[in-house]
Structures are given as structure tokens and as C-alpha cells.
Design a protein around this motif. Structure first.
Motif, PDB file in Angstrom:
ATOM      1  N   THR A  85       7.739  -0.961  13.021  1.00 32.08           N
ATOM      2  CA  THR A  85       6.298  -0.772  13.175  1.00 32.08           C
ATOM      3  C   THR A  85       5.983   0.719  13.205  1.00 32.08           C
ATOM      4  O   THR A  85       6.879   1.547  13.392  1.00 32.08           O
ATOM      5  CB  THR A  85       5.788  -1.404  14.484  1.00 32.08           C
ATOM      6  N   ARG A  86       4.711   1.045  13.046  1.00 29.27           N
ATOM      7  CA  ARG A  86       4.301   2.447  13.088  1.00 29.27           C
ATOM      8  C   ARG A  86       4.650   3.068  14.440  1.00 29.27           C
ATOM      9  O   ARG A  86       5.064   4.228  14.515  1.00 29.27           O
ATOM     10  CB  ARG A  86       2.802   2.557  12.823  1.00 29.27           C
ATOM     11  N   VAL A  94       8.663   8.605  11.335  1.00 33.47           N
ATOM     12  CA  VAL A  94       7.619   9.147  10.465  1.00 33.47           C
ATOM     13  C   VAL A  94       7.114   8.039   9.550  1.00 33.47           C
ATOM     14  O   VAL A  94       7.797   7.038   9.327  1.00 33.47           O
ATOM     15  CB  VAL A  94       8.123  10.335   9.602  1.00 33.47           C
ATOM     16  N   TYR A  95       5.921   8.244   9.038  1.00 30.34           N
ATOM     17  CA  TYR A  95       5.378   7.289   8.066  1.00 30.34           C
ATOM     18  C   TYR A  95       4.427   8.025   7.134  1.00 30.34           C
ATOM     19  O   TYR A  95       3.990   9.141   7.422  1.00 30.34           O
ATOM     20  CB  TYR A  95       4.666   6.125   8.756  1.00 30.34           C
ATOM     21  N   VAL A 114      -0.724   1.412   1.008  1.00 34.82           N
ATOM     22  CA  VAL A 114       0.683   1.035   1.135  1.00 34.82           C
ATOM     23  C   VAL A 114       1.261   1.965   2.191  1.00 34.82           C
ATOM     24  O   VAL A 114       1.157   3.186   2.086  1.00 34.82           O
ATOM     25  CB  VAL A 114       1.431   1.197  -0.202  1.00 34.82           C
ATOM     26  N   GLU A 115       1.832   1.375   3.221  1.00 32.79           N
ATOM     27  CA  GLU A 115       2.406   2.149   4.320  1.00 32.79           C
ATOM     28  C   GLU A 115       3.923   2.167   4.164  1.00 32.79           C
ATOM     29  O   GLU A 115       4.543   1.118   3.974  1.00 32.79           O
ATOM     30  CB  GLU A 115       2.016   1.493   5.647  1.00 32.79           C
ATOM     31  N   VAL A 116       4.484   3.360   4.211  1.00 29.87           N
ATOM     32  CA  VAL A 116       5.937   3.522   4.126  1.00 29.87           C
ATOM     33  C   VAL A 116       6.400   4.122   5.450  1.00 29.87           C
ATOM     34  O   VAL A 116       5.923   5.179   5.861  1.00 29.87           O
ATOM     35  CB  VAL A 116       6.337   4.434   2.946  1.00 29.87           C
ATOM     36  N   LEU A 117       7.309   3.417   6.113  1.00 25.24           N
ATOM     37  CA  LEU A 117       7.784   3.829   7.433  1.00 25.24           C
ATOM     38  C   LEU A 117       9.279   4.105   7.397  1.00 25.24           C
ATOM     39  O   LEU A 117      10.038   3.364   6.760  1.00 25.24           O
ATOM     40  CB  LEU A 117       7.523   2.727   8.452  1.00 25.24           C
ATOM     41  N   PHE A 118       9.682   5.168   8.102  1.00 22.95           N
ATOM     42  CA  PHE A 118      11.092   5.510   8.242  1.00 22.95           C
ATOM     43  C   PHE A 118      11.406   5.566   9.730  1.00 22.95           C
ATOM     44  O   PHE A 118      10.743   6.277  10.480  1.00 22.95           O
ATOM     45  CB  PHE A 118      11.396   6.876   7.615  1.00 22.95           C
ATOM     46  N   GLY A 119      12.423   4.828  10.143  1.00 24.46           N
ATOM     47  CA  GLY A 119      12.840   4.844  11.538  1.00 24.46           C
ATOM     48  C   GLY A 119      13.814   5.985  11.804  1.00 24.46           C
ATOM     49  O   GLY A 119      14.306   6.646  10.899  1.00 24.46           O
ATOM     50  N   ARG A 129      10.666   0.650   5.824  1.00 23.55           N
ATOM     51  CA  ARG A 129       9.831  -0.507   5.492  1.00 23.55           C
ATOM     52  C   ARG A 129       8.669  -0.072   4.598  1.00 23.55           C
ATOM     53  O   ARG A 129       8.120   1.014   4.768  1.00 23.55           O
ATOM     54  CB  ARG A 129       9.285  -1.115   6.781  1.00 23.55           C
ATOM     55  N   ILE A 130       8.313  -0.932   3.660  1.00 25.45           N
ATOM     56  CA  ILE A 130       7.126  -0.769   2.817  1.00 25.45           C
ATOM     57  C   ILE A 130       6.215  -1.946   3.115  1.00 25.45           C
ATOM     58  O   ILE A 130       6.641  -3.105   3.015  1.00 25.45           O
ATOM     59  CB  ILE A 130       7.479  -0.789   1.320  1.00 25.45           C
ATOM     60  N   VAL A 131       4.965  -1.651   3.478  1.00 24.98           N
ATOM     61  CA  VAL A 131       3.993  -2.710   3.770  1.00 24.98           C
ATOM     62  C   VAL A 131       2.725  -2.421   2.970  1.00 24.98           C
ATOM     63  O   VAL A 131       2.158  -1.334   3.076  1.00 24.98           O
ATOM     64  CB  VAL A 131       3.630  -2.761   5.277  1.00 24.98           C
ATOM     65  N   GLY A 132       2.290  -3.397   2.183  1.00 23.59           N
ATOM     66  CA  GLY A 132       1.048  -3.258   1.433  1.00 23.59           C
ATOM     67  C   GLY A 132       1.207  -3.754   0.016  1.00 23.59           C
ATOM     68  O   GLY A 132       2.317  -4.075  -0.434  1.00 23.59           O
TER      69      GLY A 132
END
Length: 100
Positions: free
Chosen positions: A6-7, A12-13, A26-31, A46-49
């Protein structure tokens, strides 16, 4: 951390927009990379959108390599889905493209 990054959990995202549908993001998240029990490092991303929700766990020899490889995995996943994306109104060339 949950199964889906999750955000709030992300290190970072980045929010991108679809070139042909600028109102859709489109949200791209890096843990944060972490050490696995195997001794390898893992970077969740993760890619969401755009009707997609793709989660990845990218492995590397250390945290930096896991993060670097996650950029390539995300770029490949977006290219494979044919997503034409914009960042701040400009064509987005990917995370592995030279940005300077």
C-alpha cells in the motif's frame, strides 16, 4: 506488510496518467528492500491502475540490487501491457531510462 503493498507501506511511489485517458492514474509503488531468510534481498513493488493490479517481489544479492531490478521488472510489466504513460504531462520513458 500486507500481501499487496500500500502507499502507507511503500518507501516511494509515483503517480502516472494514461496518455489516452488523462483522468485515469496508474500508481507504481516500491517497498523498502529487506533481507529474506535465504540471504537474498527482496524488494516488493506494485502497479495499480488501468484495470490492473500487479504485485511483484524482486530478489537481488543485496537491497540496492533488488531495488534496481524492481525498476526493470516494473518497466517490463508496463511495456508488456502496452501502457502509454505520462508523468507530469510528459511521456514517461520508464524507471530504467536515463532521467538526466
Amino acid at each position: 506488510m500486507s500481501d499487496k503493498l500500500t502507499r502507507a507501506e511503500a518507501a516511494v511511489y509515483r503517480l502516472l496518467t494514461l496518455a489516452d485517458r488523462p483522468d485515469e492514474t496508474v500508481e507504481v509503488l516500491f517497498g523498502k528492500p529487506f533481507a529474506a531468510e535465504t540471504g537474498e534481498w527482496v524488494c516488493p513493488c506494485r502497479i495499480v491502475g488501468a484495470g490492473r493490479d500487479m504485485c511483484f517481489r524482486v530478489f537481488g544479492a543485496d537491497g540496492v540490487q533488488a531495488l534496481q531490478l524492481s525498476f526493470a521488472v516494473i518497466d517490463g510489466a508496463m511495456a508488456g501491457k502496452g501502457l502509454r504513460l505520462l508523468w507530469d504531462g510528459e511521456a514517461f520513458g520508464g524507471f530504467t531510462a536515463a532521467a538526466f
